[in-house]
Design an enzyme around this catalytic site. Structure first.
Site, PDB file in Angstrom:
ATOM      1  N   LYS A  22      18.967  11.325  -2.550  1.00 24.17           N
ATOM      2  CA  LYS A  22      19.068   9.837  -3.186  1.00 24.17           C
ATOM      3  C   LYS A  22      17.832   9.511  -4.093  1.00 24.17           C
ATOM      4  O   LYS A  22      18.053   8.711  -4.997  1.00 24.17           O
ATOM      5  CB  LYS A  22      19.178   8.829  -1.847  1.00 24.17           C
ATOM      6  CG  LYS A  22      19.061   7.515  -2.365  1.00 24.17           C
ATOM      7  CD  LYS A  22      18.922   6.710  -0.804  1.00 24.17           C
ATOM      8  CE  LYS A  22      18.248   5.184  -1.344  1.00 24.17           C
ATOM      9  NZ  LYS A  22      16.685   5.139  -1.098  1.00 24.17           N
ATOM     10  N   ASN A  23      16.814   9.524  -3.677  1.00 24.54           N
ATOM     11  CA  ASN A  23      15.433   9.097  -4.421  1.00 24.54           C
ATOM     12  C   ASN A  23      15.323   9.891  -5.487  1.00 24.54           C
ATOM     13  O   ASN A  23      14.592   9.053  -6.453  1.00 24.54           O
ATOM     14  CB  ASN A  23      14.457   8.888  -3.502  1.00 24.54           C
ATOM     15  CG  ASN A  23      14.518   7.947  -2.303  1.00 24.54           C
ATOM     16  OD1 ASN A  23      15.351   6.960  -2.308  1.00 24.54           O
ATOM     17  ND2 ASN A  23      13.703   7.770  -1.329  1.00 24.54           N
ATOM     18  N   ARG A  92      16.498  -1.357  -4.501  1.00 23.17           N
ATOM     19  CA  ARG A  92      15.197  -1.453  -4.742  1.00 23.17           C
ATOM     20  C   ARG A  92      14.992  -0.629  -6.155  1.00 23.17           C
ATOM     21  O   ARG A  92      14.207  -1.018  -6.915  1.00 23.17           O
ATOM     22  CB  ARG A  92      14.512  -0.331  -3.789  1.00 23.17           C
ATOM     23  CG  ARG A  92      13.126  -0.448  -3.828  1.00 23.17           C
ATOM     24  CD  ARG A  92      12.278  -1.625  -3.327  1.00 23.17           C
ATOM     25  NE  ARG A  92      10.896  -1.474  -3.573  1.00 23.17           N
ATOM     26  CZ  ARG A  92      10.222  -2.686  -3.865  1.00 23.17           C
ATOM     27  NH1 ARG A  92      10.658  -3.682  -3.976  1.00 23.17           N
ATOM     28  NH2 ARG A  92       8.891  -2.334  -4.383  1.00 23.17           N
ATOM     29  N   CYS A 116      15.969  -2.335   0.909  1.00 29.82           N
ATOM     30  CA  CYS A 116      15.527  -2.345   2.422  1.00 29.82           C
ATOM     31  C   CYS A 116      14.236  -3.288   2.469  1.00 29.82           C
ATOM     32  O   CYS A 116      13.399  -3.093   1.870  1.00 29.82           O
ATOM     33  CB  CYS A 116      15.322  -1.067   2.837  1.00 29.82           C
ATOM     34  SG  CYS A 116      16.672  -0.012   3.210  1.00 29.82           S
ATOM     35  N   PRO A 122       5.227  -4.576  -2.768  1.00 28.75           N
ATOM     36  CA  PRO A 122       4.585  -5.194  -4.218  1.00 28.75           C
ATOM     37  C   PRO A 122       5.255  -4.237  -5.377  1.00 28.75           C
ATOM     38  O   PRO A 122       5.304  -2.799  -5.318  1.00 28.75           O
ATOM     39  CB  PRO A 122       3.146  -5.133  -4.051  1.00 28.75           C
ATOM     40  CG  PRO A 122       2.932  -4.429  -3.118  1.00 28.75           C
ATOM     41  CD  PRO A 122       4.117  -4.398  -1.898  1.00 28.75           C
ATOM     42  N   ILE A 123       5.116  -4.661  -6.468  1.00 29.43           N
ATOM     43  CA  ILE A 123       5.421  -3.534  -7.846  1.00 29.43           C
ATOM     44  C   ILE A 123       4.021  -3.676  -8.681  1.00 29.43           C
ATOM     45  O   ILE A 123       4.085  -3.601 -10.011  1.00 29.43           O
ATOM     46  CB  ILE A 123       6.490  -3.912  -8.542  1.00 29.43           C
ATOM     47  CG1 ILE A 123       6.923  -5.094  -8.776  1.00 29.43           C
ATOM     48  CG2 ILE A 123       7.703  -3.122  -7.638  1.00 29.43           C
ATOM     49  CD1 ILE A 123       7.828  -5.231  -9.946  1.00 29.43           C
ATOM     50  N   ASP A 124       2.751  -4.173  -8.216  1.00 32.29           N
ATOM     51  CA  ASP A 124       1.589  -4.332  -9.097  1.00 32.29           C
ATOM     52  C   ASP A 124       1.258  -3.175  -9.869  1.00 32.29           C
ATOM     53  O   ASP A 124       0.760  -3.213 -10.856  1.00 32.29           O
ATOM     54  CB  ASP A 124       0.628  -5.020  -7.968  1.00 32.29           C
ATOM     55  CG  ASP A 124       0.278  -4.161  -7.218  1.00 32.29           C
ATOM     56  OD1 ASP A 124       1.127  -3.879  -6.028  1.00 32.29           O
ATOM     57  OD2 ASP A 124      -0.931  -3.617  -6.855  1.00 32.29           O
ATOM     58  N   GLN A 125       1.466  -2.003  -9.223  1.00 35.54           N
ATOM     59  CA  GLN A 125       1.003  -0.678  -9.959  1.00 35.54           C
ATOM     60  C   GLN A 125       2.036  -0.374 -11.154  1.00 35.54           C
ATOM     61  O   GLN A 125       1.564   0.340 -11.897  1.00 35.54           O
ATOM     62  CB  GLN A 125       0.872   0.251  -8.771  1.00 35.54           C
ATOM     63  CG  GLN A 125       0.007   0.135  -7.836  1.00 35.54           C
ATOM     64  CD  GLN A 125      -1.501  -0.295  -8.188  1.00 35.54           C
ATOM     65  OE1 GLN A 125      -2.223   0.535  -8.926  1.00 35.54           O
ATOM     66  NE2 GLN A 125      -1.999  -1.182  -7.782  1.00 35.54           N
ATOM     67  N   ILE A 327       2.738   4.215   5.294  1.00 34.03           N
ATOM     68  CA  ILE A 327       3.274   3.672   4.068  1.00 34.03           C
ATOM     69  C   ILE A 327       3.924   2.311   4.416  1.00 34.03           C
ATOM     70  O   ILE A 327       3.533   1.613   3.278  1.00 34.03           O
ATOM     71  CB  ILE A 327       4.449   4.718   3.463  1.00 34.03           C
ATOM     72  CG1 ILE A 327       3.834   6.192   3.782  1.00 34.03           C
ATOM     73  CG2 ILE A 327       4.616   4.379   2.208  1.00 34.03           C
ATOM     74  CD1 ILE A 327       2.824   6.695   2.831  1.00 34.03           C
TER      75      ILE A 327
HETATM   76  N1  EPU Z   1       2.861  -0.191  -3.377  1.00 34.72           N
HETATM   77  C1  EPU Z   1       2.139  -1.205  -3.816  1.00 34.72           C
HETATM   78  N2  EPU Z   1       2.013  -1.436  -5.007  1.00 34.72           N
HETATM   79  C2  EPU Z   1       3.101  -0.673  -5.907  1.00 34.72           C
HETATM   80  C3  EPU Z   1       3.866   0.059  -5.404  1.00 34.72           C
HETATM   81  C4  EPU Z   1       4.023   0.245  -4.108  1.00 34.72           C
HETATM   82  O1  EPU Z   1       1.365  -1.681  -3.036  1.00 34.72           O
HETATM   83  O2  EPU Z   1       2.829  -1.284  -7.105  1.00 34.72           O
HETATM   84  C5  EPU Z   1       2.688   0.236  -1.991  1.00 34.72           C
HETATM   85  C6  EPU Z   1       4.026  -0.029  -1.065  1.00 34.72           C
HETATM   86  O3  EPU Z   1       4.074  -1.124  -0.766  1.00 34.72           O
HETATM   87  C7  EPU Z   1       3.993   1.176  -0.181  1.00 34.72           C
HETATM   88  C8  EPU Z   1       3.404   2.213  -0.792  1.00 34.72           C
HETATM   89  O4  EPU Z   1       2.581   1.564  -1.718  1.00 34.72           O
HETATM   90  O5  EPU Z   1       3.412   0.682   0.936  1.00 34.72           O
HETATM   91  C9  EPU Z   1       4.516   3.463  -1.199  1.00 34.72           C
HETATM   92  O6  EPU Z   1       5.259   2.863  -2.106  1.00 34.72           O
HETATM   93  P1  EPU Z   1       6.025   3.423  -3.092  1.00 34.72           P
HETATM   94  O7  EPU Z   1       5.921   2.869  -4.349  1.00 34.72           O
HETATM   95  O8  EPU Z   1       6.064   4.980  -3.058  1.00 34.72           O
HETATM   96  O9  EPU Z   1       7.713   3.553  -2.505  1.00 34.72           O
HETATM   97  P2  EPU Z   1       8.852   3.414  -3.500  1.00 34.72           P
HETATM   98  O10 EPU Z   1       8.789   3.721  -4.742  1.00 34.72           O
HETATM   99  O11 EPU Z   1       9.204   1.551  -3.609  1.00 34.72           O
HETATM  100  C10 EPU Z   1      10.351   5.174  -2.698  1.00 34.72           C
HETATM  101  C11 EPU Z   1      11.420   5.289  -1.906  1.00 34.72           C
HETATM  102  C12 EPU Z   1      11.427   5.006  -0.756  1.00 34.72           C
HETATM  103  C13 EPU Z   1      10.507   5.731   0.111  1.00 34.72           C
HETATM  104  C14 EPU Z   1       9.082   5.423  -0.693  1.00 34.72           C
HETATM  105  C15 EPU Z   1       8.089   6.296   0.038  1.00 34.72           C
HETATM  106  C16 EPU Z   1      13.061   4.985  -3.883  1.00 34.72           C
HETATM  107  C17 EPU Z   1      14.189   4.097  -4.328  1.00 34.72           C
HETATM  108  N3  EPU Z   1      12.479   4.642  -2.705  1.00 34.72           N
HETATM  109  O12 EPU Z   1       9.988   3.687  -2.569  1.00 34.72           O
HETATM  110  O13 EPU Z   1      12.515   5.120   0.062  1.00 34.72           O
HETATM  111  O14 EPU Z   1      10.143   5.111   1.437  1.00 34.72           O
HETATM  112  O15 EPU Z   1       9.182   5.768  -2.013  1.00 34.72           O
HETATM  113  O16 EPU Z   1       8.467   7.846  -0.197  1.00 34.72           O
HETATM  114  O17 EPU Z   1      12.728   5.859  -4.534  1.00 34.72           O
HETATM  115  C18 EPU Z   1      14.343   5.172   1.477  1.00 34.72           C
HETATM  116  O18 EPU Z   1      14.692   5.969   1.036  1.00 34.72           O
HETATM  117  O19 EPU Z   1      14.823   4.709   2.655  1.00 34.72           O
HETATM  118  C19 EPU Z   1      13.389   4.453   0.751  1.00 34.72           C
HETATM  119  C20 EPU Z   1      12.805   2.987   1.407  1.00 34.72           C
END
Ligand code: EPU
Length: 429
Positions: A22-23, A92, A116, A122-125, A327
């Site tokens: 999925k991811n 997301r 979810c 956040p998406i600041d990065q 995380i």
């Molecule tokens: N974070 C920040 N700033 C950012 C981006 C992330 O502070 O700009 C923080 C997040 O809040 C979190 C951590 O960094 O605490 C990691 O977040 P990450 O960006 O890696 O997560 P994501 O890309 O939003 C993906 C998966 C998630 C999975 C995470 C971690 C997708 C669509 N989602 O999310 O999958 O939990 O990576 O591996 O790929 C799921 O499948 O149930 C799911 C939530």
């Protein structure tokens, strides 16, 4: 609206075939926007997030077909249509449209993503990366506006290791002038999969899977065929189910290397696991499980996405265990529902404390998010009596055919429409 009903307590045996990740899928599909010719991806899972993204690609002018797990996109006539509302809000991964559209059109308007609720996400990065490449980024009424005259390669250090930001910056950088370096990049297998796909199209990305990724900008990405990697989270979920309720459960079409942390934790609990031909994991169920602590970490650590289903398994183990999610430290919505089924689990601060073994009882529970739903499926399969899981739409976002796959292993699981009274209760709560 449907609910999932599970009659628990049956031993499971047989083989379950794991679908595409999925991811990865939710990133590969937006990546097609960057191509200048048709692309085809094999093994895309039949899950609702994929259909949402298919509709989004069609909304911007893509010609898309999705049949028998083959996802084909002709991106030639795509246009830079603003997507401030609507479908983007339902998942997301719609944030990947930002990087992909910025990369192709040098500007984009994308509503802030949904998905979810796991605490603040956040998406600041992502934004830091887009800005470093030369984009002006503003948040206007809940939509992100990205505008760039040109994108120029840059050195970007991620303050937080982020899967989404790493992939999104790769998207924006493939057409940028010169070299982009992402430092402290995420190393998840899905990132390697996406980089492989982009490289097959003609991108020049090196280092995916390590914490430094180098991207040399190119002028054209052409068409290609790609096969997605198997879903390590779906595989891990069935491994947990095998440990909880097997017999002998064969989890087929996996890359065992992606699941080392899960294999290690299950073995620590006393579960017998065999690896066959580097593509199948055989799990033997066990009654007297040893309690363990789990701590989710970035890859190759224990995945946060399996923390919730694994916690359900821990309720069956003997002793006291601590679950820590580094995380998403608020990813504990499943705990209240497990407690309703009789689990002795309490959340204190950033940890959940599990005291086992407890014998779970079937009851009515809610899937508050995708993996909370998976946790309740694990719990329902272990429980005495019938469990009814509401808000199944969360589970359908990420698990292909979960009912039929479990039925084939001997589980009693089926869907029923919810009653008007139940619909009313769900509406009010
Ligand atoms: N974070 C920040 N700033 C950012 C981006 C992330 O502070 O700009 C923080 C997040 O809040 C979190 C951590 O960094 O605490 C990691 O977040 P990450 O960006 O890696 O997560 P994501 O890309 O939003 C993906 C998966 C998630 C999975 C995470 C971690 C997708 C669509 N989602 O999310 O999958 O939990 O990576 O591996 O790929 C799921 O499948 O149930 C799911 C939530």
């Amino acid at each position: 609206m449907a609910k999932l009903k599970i009659e628990g307590g049956h031993q499971l045996n047989g083989t379950v075939r794991i679908s595409g990740a999925k991811n990865s899928a939710v990133a590969l599909i937006p990546a097609t926007i960057l191509a200048k010719e048709s692309v085809m991806i094999e093994g895309i899972p039949n899950i609702s997030d994929v259909y949402q993204l298919k509709d989004l690609l069609e909304e911007i002018g893509g010609i898309v077909t999705f049949e028998n797990e083959v996802f084909s996109v002709n991106p030639i006539n795509m246009v830079n249509m603003p997507l401030p509302n609507g479908r983007v809000k339902s998942l997301r991964a719609s944030y990947y449209l930002m990087g992909a559209m910025l990369g192709r059109f040098k500007s984009a308007v994308v509503g802030l993503p949904g998905g979810c609720y796991l605490g603040p996400r956040p998406i600041d990065q992502h934004i830091k990366g887009f800005e470093a490449l030369g984009a002006k980024v503003t948040n206007e009424h809940g939509a992100i506006y990205l505008r760039a005259k040109e994108l120029v390669g840059a050195r970007i250090y991620l303050d937080v290791v982020s899967v989404g930001a790493t992939i999104n910056i790769m998207f924006a950088a493939v057409y940028a002038k010169g070299q982009t370096i992402i430092e402290n990049a995420a190393k998840e297998p899905e990132i390697i999969d996406v980089a492989t796909f982009l490289n097959n199209m003609g991108a020049k990305i090196k280092g995916a899977g390590t914490d430094v990724i180098r991207i040399e900008g190119v002028n054209v990405l052409k068409g290609c065929n790609h096969t997605i990697i198997p879903d390590r989270i779906e595989a891990g979920t069935y491994m947990i189910i095998g440990a909880a309720c097997g017999g002998r459960v064969v989890v087929d079409n996996v890359i065992p290397y992606h699941l080392e942390s899960v294999i290690a934790k299950l073995r620590e609990m006393g579960v017998r696991i065999e690896i066959e031909d580097d593509e199948r994991i055989v799990v033997y169920g066990k009654e007297d499980l040893k309690m363990v602590d789990i701590k989710s970490l970035v890859y190759p650590g224990f995945p946060t996405d399996l923390q919730q289903p694994f916690t359900a398994l821990l309720t069956k183990a003997k002793g006291n265990g601590i679950v820590t999610d580094t995380i998403y430290n608020a990813r504990f919505k499943h705990i209240d529902e497990l407690a309703r089924m009789g689990a002795d689990v309490k959340v204190k601060g950033m940890n959940a404390f599990v005291n086992g073994p407890t014998h779970l009882q079937g009851t009515k529970v809610r899937a508050t998010d995708l993996r909370a739903g998976a946790a309740l499926v694990v719990a329902g399969l272990m429980a005495e009596g019938t469990t009814e899981i509401f808000n199944v739409e969360h589970i359908d976002r990420g698990y292909e055919e979960i009912g039929p796959k479990l039925c084939a292993l001997g589980a009693r699981i089926w869907r029923e429409n919810i009653t008007p009274e139940e619909a009313e209760i769900l509406k009010q709560s």
